[in-house]
Design a protein around this motif. Structure first.
Motif, short mmCIF file in Angstrom:
data_model
loop_
_atom_site.label_atom_id
_atom_site.label_comp_id
_atom_site.label_asym_id
_atom_site.label_seq_id
_atom_site.Cartn_x
_atom_site.Cartn_y
_atom_site.Cartn_z
N THR A 116 -11.33 -5.27 2.81
CA THR A 116 -11.84 -6.35 3.66
C THR A 116 -13.30 -6.64 3.34
OG1 THR A 116 -10.30 -5.70 5.41
CG2 THR A 116 -12.14 -7.10 6.04
N ASP A 117 -14.11 -5.61 3.20
CA ASP A 117 -15.53 -5.79 2.92
C ASP A 117 -15.77 -6.50 1.59
OD1 ASP A 117 -16.09 -4.49 5.30
OD2 ASP A 117 -16.57 -2.56 4.34
N ARG A 118 -14.90 -6.27 0.64
CA ARG A 118 -15.07 -6.88 -0.68
C ARG A 118 -14.22 -8.14 -0.86
NH1 ARG A 118 -16.43 -2.10 -0.19
NH2 ARG A 118 -17.91 -0.99 -1.49
N GLU A 119 -13.65 -8.62 0.25
CA GLU A 119 -12.84 -9.84 0.27
C GLU A 119 -11.71 -9.80 -0.75
OE1 GLU A 119 -15.57 -13.10 -0.08
OE2 GLU A 119 -16.55 -12.64 1.83
N LEU A 120 -11.02 -8.64 -0.80
CA LEU A 120 -9.91 -8.46 -1.73
C LEU A 120 -8.56 -8.50 -1.03
CD1 LEU A 120 -11.42 -5.54 -3.85
CD2 LEU A 120 -11.26 -7.94 -4.49
N THR A 121 -8.54 -8.66 0.29
CA THR A 121 -7.29 -8.60 1.02
C THR A 121 -6.32 -9.71 0.61
OG1 THR A 121 -8.28 -9.85 2.84
CG2 THR A 121 -8.26 -7.46 3.04
N GLY A 122 -6.81 -10.87 0.28
CA GLY A 122 -5.95 -11.98 -0.13
C GLY A 122 -5.63 -11.98 -1.61
N LYS A 123 -6.18 -11.02 -2.36
CA LYS A 123 -5.98 -11.00 -3.81
C LYS A 123 -4.99 -9.93 -4.26
CE LYS A 123 -10.59 -12.81 -4.55
NZ LYS A 123 -11.91 -12.59 -5.11
N ILE A 124 -4.35 -9.27 -3.31
CA ILE A 124 -3.39 -8.22 -3.65
C ILE A 124 -2.17 -8.87 -4.30
CG2 ILE A 124 -1.87 -6.44 -2.70
CD1 ILE A 124 -3.97 -6.00 -0.50
N GLN A 125 -1.74 -8.30 -5.44
CA GLN A 125 -0.65 -8.87 -6.22
C GLN A 125 0.65 -8.10 -5.99
OE1 GLN A 125 -1.11 -11.66 -8.25
NE2 GLN A 125 -3.08 -11.66 -7.19
N ILE A 126 1.76 -8.83 -5.99
CA ILE A 126 3.09 -8.24 -5.87
C ILE A 126 3.39 -7.50 -7.16
CG2 ILE A 126 5.55 -8.77 -5.66
CD1 ILE A 126 4.69 -11.33 -4.15
N GLY A 127 4.04 -6.33 -7.04
CA GLY A 127 4.42 -5.60 -8.24
C GLY A 127 4.52 -4.11 -7.99
N GLU A 128 4.73 -3.37 -9.10
CA GLU A 128 4.80 -1.92 -9.06
C GLU A 128 3.60 -1.37 -9.81
OE1 GLU A 128 8.54 -0.55 -10.59
OE2 GLU A 128 9.69 -1.77 -9.20
N TYR A 129 2.96 -0.38 -9.18
CA TYR A 129 1.73 0.17 -9.74
C TYR A 129 1.82 1.69 -9.77
CZ TYR A 129 0.14 -4.52 -8.64
OH TYR A 129 0.02 -5.89 -8.56
N LEU A 130 1.51 2.28 -10.93
CA LEU A 130 1.47 3.73 -11.06
C LEU A 130 0.05 4.17 -10.69
CD1 LEU A 130 2.83 6.37 -11.87
CD2 LEU A 130 2.03 5.96 -14.21
N LEU A 131 -0.05 4.91 -9.60
CA LEU A 131 -1.35 5.35 -9.09
C LEU A 131 -1.33 6.85 -8.88
CD1 LEU A 131 -1.67 2.58 -6.34
CD2 LEU A 131 -2.72 2.55 -8.60
N ASN A 132 -2.54 7.45 -8.83
CA ASN A 132 -2.61 8.88 -8.52
C ASN A 132 -3.77 9.15 -7.59
OD1 ASN A 132 -5.04 9.66 -10.07
ND2 ASN A 132 -3.79 9.11 -11.85
N SER A 133 -3.76 10.32 -7.02
CA SER A 133 -4.73 10.66 -5.98
C SER A 133 -6.13 10.94 -6.52
CB SER A 133 -4.24 11.86 -5.17
OG SER A 133 -4.03 12.98 -6.02
N SER A 134 -6.28 10.99 -7.83
CA SER A 134 -7.62 11.20 -8.38
C SER A 134 -8.40 9.89 -8.48
CB SER A 134 -7.53 11.87 -9.75
OG SER A 134 -6.95 10.98 -10.69
N MET A 135 -7.72 8.78 -8.28
CA MET A 135 -8.37 7.47 -8.37
C MET A 135 -9.21 7.20 -7.13
SD MET A 135 -5.29 5.08 -9.72
CE MET A 135 -4.70 5.14 -11.38
#
Length: 148
Positions: A116-135
């Motif tokens: 929200t602070d970086r105004e990214l809430t409306g820029k989230i893209q549909i899809g599958e993302y490989l993420l890990n807890s070190s990020m």
């Protein structure tokens, strides 16, 4: 005449009920099973109180012993890796909650606030993302807001 009969009948019912109420024994007090049960409950309560005291003493001793021992470095948790699936209509709150549920982040509200602070809430893209807890938040947000 009928009125007098009904009054007398009502008064006698009330009188009979009062006599029965005050003259019959209370079954809870005189029943031996109930008394035995109450004694067992009281005995268990006293045992519980003793156990709580012993536990408090043991915890006090344990914490005193721990303060004497040098602290060992904590083991870093294993990295959790998972696939995040973002579907159409997902809000930043839903995404953050999903990330927390997968174990990728620790605090969904903090991540949602970051977006929200970086105004990214409306820029989230549909899809599958490989993420890990070190990020960190920045890396995750770059991945999920980048157009594929």
């Amino acid at each position: 005449m009928m009125r007098d009969i009904l009054r007398t009948l009502g008064a006698s019912c009330i009188l009979a009920g009062g006599i029965l109420y005050f003259t019959t024994d209370n079954p809870e007090v005189s029943n031996p099973d109930v008394l035995q049960f109450q004694e067992e409950v009281n005995k268990l309560k006293s045992e519980l109180a003793k156990t709580k005291e012993e536990l408090a003493i043991a915890q006090t001793k344990s914490s005193a012993e721990k303060s004497d021992v040098k602290a060992e470095p904590e083991v870093i948790e294993d990295v959790v890796e998972s696939i995040l699936i973002i579907e159409g209509g997902s809000t930043s709150t839903v995404v953050a909650t999903s990330l927390e549920g997968l174990g990728i982040i620790q605090d969904a509200k903090a991540f949602d606030d970051y977006l929200t602070d970086r105004e990214l809430t409306g820029k989230i893209q549909i899809g599958e993302y490989l993420l890990n807890s070190s990020m960190d938040f920045q890396t995750i947000s770059k991945k999920i807001t980048k157009v594929k």
